[in-house]
Motif scaffolding. Structure first.
Motif, mmCIF file in Angstrom:
data_model
loop_
_atom_site.group_PDB
_atom_site.id
_atom_site.type_symbol
_atom_site.label_atom_id
_atom_site.label_comp_id
_atom_site.label_asym_id
_atom_site.label_seq_id
_atom_site.Cartn_x
_atom_site.Cartn_y
_atom_site.Cartn_z
ATOM 1 N N HIS A 243 0.970 -1.264 -0.197
ATOM 2 C CA HIS A 243 0.054 0.105 -0.022
ATOM 3 C C HIS A 243 0.784 1.251 -0.050
ATOM 4 C CE1 HIS A 243 -3.473 -2.640 0.887
ATOM 5 N NE2 HIS A 243 -3.033 -2.990 1.768
ATOM 6 N N GLN A 244 2.069 1.214 0.184
ATOM 7 C CA GLN A 244 2.804 2.273 0.578
ATOM 8 C C GLN A 244 4.228 2.359 -0.457
ATOM 9 O OE1 GLN A 244 2.044 5.038 2.061
ATOM 10 N NE2 GLN A 244 0.079 4.279 2.411
ATOM 11 N N PHE A 245 4.148 1.446 -1.384
ATOM 12 C CA PHE A 245 5.520 1.451 -2.200
ATOM 13 C C PHE A 245 6.028 2.783 -2.603
ATOM 14 C CE2 PHE A 245 7.512 0.076 -6.019
ATOM 15 C CZ PHE A 245 8.706 -0.872 -5.650
ATOM 16 N N ASP A 246 5.309 3.625 -3.242
ATOM 17 C CA ASP A 246 5.670 4.758 -3.749
ATOM 18 C C ASP A 246 6.462 5.813 -2.643
ATOM 19 O OD1 ASP A 246 4.851 4.492 -5.974
ATOM 20 O OD2 ASP A 246 2.963 5.367 -6.131
ATOM 21 N N ALA A 247 5.770 5.719 -1.416
ATOM 22 C CA ALA A 247 6.531 6.512 -0.162
ATOM 23 C C ALA A 247 7.769 5.564 0.085
ATOM 24 C CB ALA A 247 5.420 6.406 0.783
ATOM 25 N N LEU A 248 7.561 4.285 0.042
ATOM 26 C CA LEU A 248 8.872 3.925 0.168
ATOM 27 C C LEU A 248 10.034 3.858 -0.817
ATOM 28 C CD1 LEU A 248 10.521 1.388 1.764
ATOM 29 C CD2 LEU A 248 9.385 -0.369 0.302
ATOM 30 N N THR A 249 9.858 3.953 -1.719
ATOM 31 C CA THR A 249 10.840 4.274 -2.912
ATOM 32 C C THR A 249 11.271 5.637 -2.617
ATOM 33 O OG1 THR A 249 9.054 4.544 -4.610
ATOM 34 C CG2 THR A 249 10.040 2.333 -4.594
ATOM 35 N N ASN A 250 10.535 6.678 -2.437
ATOM 36 C CA ASN A 250 10.888 7.812 -2.576
ATOM 37 C C ASN A 250 11.428 8.252 -1.113
ATOM 38 O OD1 ASN A 250 10.303 8.960 -5.099
ATOM 39 N ND2 ASN A 250 8.129 8.547 -4.338
ATOM 40 N N LYS A 251 11.494 7.109 -0.220
ATOM 41 C CA LYS A 251 11.876 7.346 1.295
ATOM 42 C C LYS A 251 11.175 8.522 2.058
ATOM 43 C CE LYS A 251 16.556 5.526 0.537
ATOM 44 N NZ LYS A 251 17.911 5.551 0.765
ATOM 45 N N HIS A 252 9.909 8.364 1.888
ATOM 46 C CA HIS A 252 9.232 9.298 2.688
ATOM 47 C C HIS A 252 8.822 8.705 3.929
ATOM 48 C CE1 HIS A 252 8.036 11.571 -1.384
ATOM 49 N NE2 HIS A 252 9.177 12.025 -0.722
ATOM 50 N N ASN B 84 27.913 8.217 -8.993
ATOM 51 C CA ASN B 84 26.957 7.622 -8.647
ATOM 52 C C ASN B 84 26.124 7.465 -7.327
ATOM 53 O OD1 ASN B 84 26.806 5.974 -11.226
ATOM 54 N ND2 ASN B 84 28.396 4.902 -10.502
ATOM 55 N N ILE B 85 26.138 8.912 -6.930
ATOM 56 C CA ILE B 85 25.476 9.033 -5.736
ATOM 57 C C ILE B 85 24.203 9.688 -5.923
ATOM 58 C CG2 ILE B 85 25.921 10.797 -3.589
ATOM 59 C CD1 ILE B 85 29.032 10.576 -4.232
ATOM 60 N N PRO B 86 23.185 9.181 -5.318
ATOM 61 C CA PRO B 86 21.650 9.710 -5.478
ATOM 62 C C PRO B 86 21.534 11.244 -4.802
ATOM 63 C CG PRO B 86 21.730 8.133 -3.890
ATOM 64 C CD PRO B 86 23.028 7.989 -4.562
ATOM 65 N N VAL B 87 20.399 11.691 -5.347
ATOM 66 C CA VAL B 87 20.176 13.088 -4.638
ATOM 67 C C VAL B 87 19.911 12.916 -2.979
ATOM 68 C CG1 VAL B 87 19.077 13.853 -6.672
ATOM 69 C CG2 VAL B 87 17.539 12.678 -5.196
ATOM 70 N N ALA B 88 19.723 13.889 -2.408
ATOM 71 C CA ALA B 88 19.836 13.782 -0.927
ATOM 72 C C ALA B 88 18.589 12.956 -0.477
ATOM 73 C CB ALA B 88 19.818 15.397 -0.473
ATOM 74 N N ARG B 89 17.483 13.223 -0.921
ATOM 75 C CA ARG B 89 16.304 12.508 -0.437
ATOM 76 C C ARG B 89 16.391 11.025 -0.642
ATOM 77 N NH1 ARG B 89 12.705 10.732 -3.985
ATOM 78 N NH2 ARG B 89 13.371 12.117 -5.603
ATOM 79 N N LEU B 90 17.153 10.459 -1.684
ATOM 80 C CA LEU B 90 17.344 9.041 -1.669
ATOM 81 C C LEU B 90 18.357 8.430 -0.777
ATOM 82 C CD1 LEU B 90 16.294 8.333 -5.403
ATOM 83 C CD2 LEU B 90 15.014 8.291 -3.607
ATOM 84 N N ARG B 91 19.139 9.544 -0.170
ATOM 85 C CA ARG B 91 20.381 8.879 0.621
ATOM 86 C C ARG B 91 19.944 8.871 1.991
ATOM 87 N NH1 ARG B 91 23.198 13.123 -2.013
ATOM 88 N NH2 ARG B 91 23.694 14.221 0.114
ATOM 89 N N LYS B 92 18.686 9.255 2.122
ATOM 90 C CA LYS B 92 18.311 9.347 3.655
ATOM 91 C C LYS B 92 18.009 7.954 4.223
ATOM 92 C CE LYS B 92 14.363 11.299 6.263
ATOM 93 N NZ LYS B 92 13.005 12.118 6.284
ATOM 94 N N GLU B 93 18.577 7.856 5.605
ATOM 95 C CA GLU B 93 18.452 6.736 6.456
ATOM 96 C C GLU B 93 17.790 7.097 7.760
ATOM 97 O OE1 GLU B 93 22.352 4.731 6.562
ATOM 98 O OE2 GLU B 93 22.335 4.817 4.388
ATOM 99 N N LEU B 94 17.427 5.811 8.210
ATOM 100 C CA LEU B 94 16.771 5.979 9.540
ATOM 101 C C LEU B 94 17.673 5.929 10.820
ATOM 102 C CD1 LEU B 94 13.358 4.321 9.265
ATOM 103 C CD2 LEU B 94 13.873 6.757 9.693
#
Length: 488
Positions: A223-232, A478-488
């Motif tokens: 149900h939240q695949f888009d949010a997962l791939t965009n790291k929201h 090959n470094i992604p944008v800041a949003r995709l580098r986000k980790e918990l």
């Protein structure tokens, strides 16, 4: 009416020897060995001589290579009479410019046989309780899976192909039913998926567990695949009213899933494993950087003595037409052998001069091994030092590697453009990329640095770079944008 007139033209043509030399220059060591073996097979007048290198010759060649920069001249004139009347011919290129530590690399391909994904799935489907007609459809679906195990084609296209090529008339619903209830039930889990989301869901659903993390992971994927791939992540936490630790556990379960379930199967029955063989050896001695050729690039060649004797025999009989043809054939082989030896000699000379120029330009880098020591260098810089054309330098560095005290280096990686820092000094773009990589590696992964923030940090370090340039360098690394580098 025909008219005759004179016309002057200025043209430029490459001699066969020049074309051959250009081809040889751009070959790396493995390709050169294959080319040499082919030439030795095709031309019996050419021989390779195996000689043991002498230590004093090796030391002498190192000094000559470094001081003289390989400026020895190459004689290309050829006279067949030399083959007949010279008592002590010197038709060979002897070069001791190689490292005594050169290893005898094994170029033999490693051949392995394994089961393909198609065979593995076909075996399973034949063991299932499926009727013969559906079995044919299932086999056709399996045959359309790609090497990663995905079904990339539309179901409607499969229905049409089954009708035209297999004579099986079915419906879209029937094919979907066989795909979901038979093909997607096969091992490995995730096979037959039509996208990444479905692939991951098929795998997570196979985990029979009441574990909270597995259930949450399945819900997020469904149900939240888009949010997962965009790291929201905040959106997911609010949606399920969970703690951050719960999300971490779910993400850990998702990370155990494979996006390419067919990757463990052989796509071909033969796999070739080939290691990199350096074309040059860079040695550092007493603060001096000395480049030498890999010994495989410096073979000792000569013209066959046997062919010289045969030509002498046939040349004495000028009345027989057969002997004349034989003498002409042998002469052609001798010509080709001499031209090839000269080409090999010139290849060695060109490679050595080029690597010597590169080493002198990047001396600090080879001594320290620090990429920050790399100076801005383009092909024209090396061409100006050696006197060769830029295209020749490009051929030399193409697919070539150097064995340095700090590891194997791809020659093309030594070339970079330049930018001017705040002190007015020209610095290599590689140096800037290294700084950029270091800054990103040390960032807070919970709040990754945006490109605008990276511009400010690098400016503080003396590199005045635009944001779009930062984005370009980041993509090259090959470094992604800041949003995709986000980790918990």
């Amino acid at each position: 009416m025909l008219k005759q007139h004179l016309q002057l033209k200025l043209g430029q043509k490459l001699a066969p020897q020049q074309i051959q030399l250009m081809k040889l220059i751009q070959l790396h060591t493995l390709e050169f060995e294959e080319e040499l073996e082919r030439e030795l097979e095709e031309n019996p007048a050419l021989e390779i001589v195996k000689e043991e290198p002498k230590e004093e010759d090796f030391s002498s060649s190192l000094e000559d290579a470094y001081q003289d920069e390989g400026t020895e001249s190459i004689t290309t004139d050829f006279d067949v009479d030399q083959y007949l009347y010279d008592d002590e011919p010197s038709y060979k290129t002897a070069s001791s410019n190689y490292s005594p530590d050169d290893e005898e690399f094994d170029n033999e391909s490693l051949l392995t046989e394994g089961q393909s994904l198609y065979d593995y799935l076909t075996e399973q489907i034949h063991l299932s309780s499926i009727n013969p007609e559906d079995l044919k459809i299932a086999e056709y679906i399996i045959g359309n899976l790609d090497t990663d195990g995905y079904l990339r084609r539309e179901i409607k296209s499969l229905v049409d192909d089954l009708a035209f090529s297999q004579g099986i008339y079915t419906t879209k619903e029937k094919v979907e039913d066989i795909l979901e209830n038979y093909v997607q039930k096969l091992d490995p889990p995730g096979v037959g998926a039509r996208g990444l989301q479905e692939c991951l869901l098929l795998q997570i659903e196979k985990k029979i567990s009441s574990d909270k993390a597995v259930s949450l992971a399945a819900n997020i994927l469904r149900h939240q695949f888009d949010a997962l791939t965009n790291k929201h992540y905040n959106k997911i936490i609010q949606k399920y009213d969970i703690e951050e630790e719960d999300l971490k556990d779910a993400l850990e379960e998702i990370s155990k899933l494979s996006p390419k379930v067919g990757g463990n199967f052989d796509t071909q029955t033969i796999t070739i494993n080939q290691e990199i063989i350096p074309d040059f050896v860079i040695q550092v001695k007493d603060g001096q950087v000395v480049p030498v050729l890999n010994s495989k690039n410096a073979p000792t060649l000569r013209v066959s003595e046997e062919y010289k004797d045969i030509l002498t025999t046939y040349s004495h009989d000028k009345n027989s037409s057969e002997h004349k043809q034989a003498a002409l054939f042998i002469k052609q082989k001798l010509d080709a052998a001499k031209w090839y030896i000269d080409a090999i000699n010139q290849r060695q000379n060109t490679l050595l001069q080029t690597i010597t120029a590169i080493v002198k330009f990047q001396k600090d880098y080879f001594i320290t091994g620090d990429e920050k020591s790399l100076k801005p260098m383009i092909l024209k810089d090396v061409a100006d030092i050696t006197g060769f054309d830029i295209s020749t330098i490009s051929r030399v560095v193409k697919s070539k590697y150097a064995d340095t005290p700090n590891g194997i280096v791809y020659l093309k990686d030594l070339f970079s453009d330049s930018l001017t820092n705040d002190d007015g000094e020209e610095v290599s773009t590689k140096e800037i990329k290294t700084h950029l990589q270091e800054v990103i590696s040390k960032e807070n992964k919970r709040k990754p640095l945006t490109d605008d923030a990276l511009v400010i940090i690098l400016k503080e370090q003396g590199y005045n770079i635009a944001r779009r340039t930062i984005a370009k360098y980041r993509e090259q690394l090959n470094i992604p944008v800041a949003r995709l580098r986000k980790e918990l």
